[in-house]
Design an enzyme around this catalytic site. Structure first.
Site, PDB file in Angstrom:
ATOM      1  N   TYR A 226       0.338  -3.834  -8.523  1.00 54.76           N
ATOM      2  CA  TYR A 226      -0.953  -3.697  -9.089  1.00 54.76           C
ATOM      3  C   TYR A 226      -1.044  -3.729 -10.414  1.00 54.76           C
ATOM      4  CZ  TYR A 226      -1.682  -3.293  -4.081  1.00 54.76           C
ATOM      5  OH  TYR A 226      -1.660  -3.485  -2.794  1.00 54.76           O
TER       6      TYR A 226
ATOM      7  N   HIS B 267       2.841   4.131   0.021  1.00 56.05           N
ATOM      8  CA  HIS B 267       4.023   3.505  -0.264  1.00 56.05           C
ATOM      9  C   HIS B 267       5.130   4.096  -0.434  1.00 56.05           C
ATOM     10  CE1 HIS B 267       1.566   0.033  -2.317  1.00 56.05           C
ATOM     11  NE2 HIS B 267       1.792  -0.130  -0.865  1.00 56.05           N
TER      12      HIS B 267
ATOM     13  N   HIS C  78      -6.871  -6.207   3.974  1.00 55.82           N
ATOM     14  CA  HIS C  78      -5.820  -5.793   3.070  1.00 55.82           C
ATOM     15  C   HIS C  78      -6.363  -6.372   1.565  1.00 55.82           C
ATOM     16  CE1 HIS C  78      -1.968  -4.104   3.706  1.00 55.82           C
ATOM     17  NE2 HIS C  78      -1.618  -5.068   2.806  1.00 55.82           N
TER      18      HIS C  78
ATOM     19  N   LYS D  47       2.980   4.288   8.306  1.00 57.75           N
ATOM     20  CA  LYS D  47       3.951   3.760   8.660  1.00 57.75           C
ATOM     21  C   LYS D  47       5.063   4.740   9.092  1.00 57.75           C
ATOM     22  CE  LYS D  47       3.502  -0.919   6.965  1.00 57.75           C
ATOM     23  NZ  LYS D  47       4.063  -1.788   6.095  1.00 57.75           N
TER      24      LYS D  47
ATOM     25  N   ARG E 221      -8.113  -3.256   0.431  1.00 53.08           N
ATOM     26  CA  ARG E 221      -6.832  -2.116   0.020  1.00 53.08           C
ATOM     27  C   ARG E 221      -6.192  -2.716  -1.208  1.00 53.08           C
ATOM     28  NH1 ARG E 221      -2.662   1.096   2.001  1.00 53.08           N
ATOM     29  NH2 ARG E 221      -0.621   0.313   1.464  1.00 53.08           N
TER      30      ARG E 221
ATOM     31  N   ARG F  49      -4.651   1.216   5.095  1.00 52.11           N
ATOM     32  CA  ARG F  49      -4.477   0.118   6.213  1.00 52.11           C
ATOM     33  C   ARG F  49      -5.520   0.141   7.347  1.00 52.11           C
ATOM     34  NH1 ARG F  49       0.392   2.525   4.976  1.00 52.11           N
ATOM     35  NH2 ARG F  49       1.901   1.340   3.768  1.00 52.11           N
TER      36      ARG F  49
END
Length: 302
Positions: free
Chosen positions: A283, A274, A248, A178, A251, A154
């Site tokens: 994806y 993730h 993004h 995150k 990404r 990110r």
């Protein structure tokens, strides 16, 4: 003369502030996530003032009112997630005996498939700044673009990198994602060469002492910020003919190209950071759609 006293915060309102602090300080949620939680829950607290009033029916009434107001399905899904997070915390904190939002149904959102660059477009985009000049900023831009595309990280993760996070010998970097979760992400020789050129030759020219240990610096010498990186990506994309591209999108492209190259879905999940495999699975749909597009263009019987 009478004095108008401010309305005292409700029991639920006070607990919401405690919940927000818990999410920020203990769970490590981003400020944007905490703001969303707090905004949704304070809207709930306008009509539900105590935990005795906080029932499944009350939550359903709150969401039904949002539908009447014309709120989008995405907003309803976000409010549902906020309520679930809050009541789960409230049970652990002793405010509720049972998790009243656990059975709250969330509306299904039809998410559009992300935009993905072709291999050729991605290659042109990441090398474009080197075609313009050999300034320190251009050397930096190539290194940032190479690393973004190689790793699928990110943009905020890229901006948070320090020089000590990168191991050029092993071609890996330590990424803080995150919730302050750390992961190790590999990158290729092209990215390694670009980063080495930036660190050894260009970075010292921009280092005025304000950036500390930041890997990437802005033109004024401080740590680069996400807005600057977005401008670099958009400028390079426009110059290379790729159209409008965001960090993004790089990404998304990195993830899709890895899967198309035979990477395991769980490996891609780990690389992207993730928490759920379900997030990564989009994806596989992108890859399938791209395969259909190629087939329809190329096969004589399509």
């Amino acid at each position: 003369m009478s004095t108008i006293q401010a309305e005292r915060p409700s029991q639920l309102g006070e607990a919401i502030e405690d919940f927000a602090e818990h999410q920020r300080l203990v769970r490590g949620r981003s400020e944007a996530t905490v703001r969303s939680y707090r905004s949704d829950l304070l809207d709930l607290a306008r009509n539900v003032r105590t935990f005795d009033e906080l029932t499944l029916n009350a939550l359903r009434t709150w969401l039904a009112a949002a539908v009447t107001e014309g709120k989008s399905r995405a907003t309803l899904a976000r409010r549902t997630a906020s309520a679930r997070a809050f009541t789960s915390w409230a049970v652990r904190a002793g405010y509720l005996e049972s998790d009243v939002a656990a059975r709250l149904a969330s509306p299904k959102i039809n998410r559009p498939l992300p935009d993905v660059l072709s291999d050729r477009q991605a290659d042109h985009l990441v090398t474009e700044p080197a075609q313009s000049d050999d300034s320190p900023e251009s050397v930096r831009d190539v290194a940032m673009l190479e690393l973004l595309y190689a790793s699928g990280m990110r943009v905020a993760e890229l901006c948070g990198l320090d020089t000590t996070d990168v191991d050029l010998a092993r071609r890996t970097t330590r990424v803080t994602g995150k919730g302050n979760k750390q992961r190790t992400v590999p990158f290729g020789e092209s990215a390694a060469a670009a980063i080495r050129e930036w660190i050894d030759h260009a970075r010292p020219e921009l280092d005025h002492g304000d950036g500390g240990s930041a890997l990437f610096l802005g033109s004024r010498g401080g740590r680069i910020n996400p807005r600057q990186v977005r401008r670099v990506v958009e400028k390079s994309a426009a110059a290379s003919g790729a159209g409008h591209v965001s960090p993004h999108d790089l990404r998304h492209s990195a993830a899709t190209h890895m899967l198309e190259g035979g990477a395991d879905l769980r490996v891609v999940q780990e690389l992207l950071g993730h928490s759920s495999l379900q997030t990564t699975q989009i994806y596989t749909h992108v890859s399938a759609q791209r395969l259909k597009d190629v087939f329809s263009r190329a096969h004589p019987r399509a």
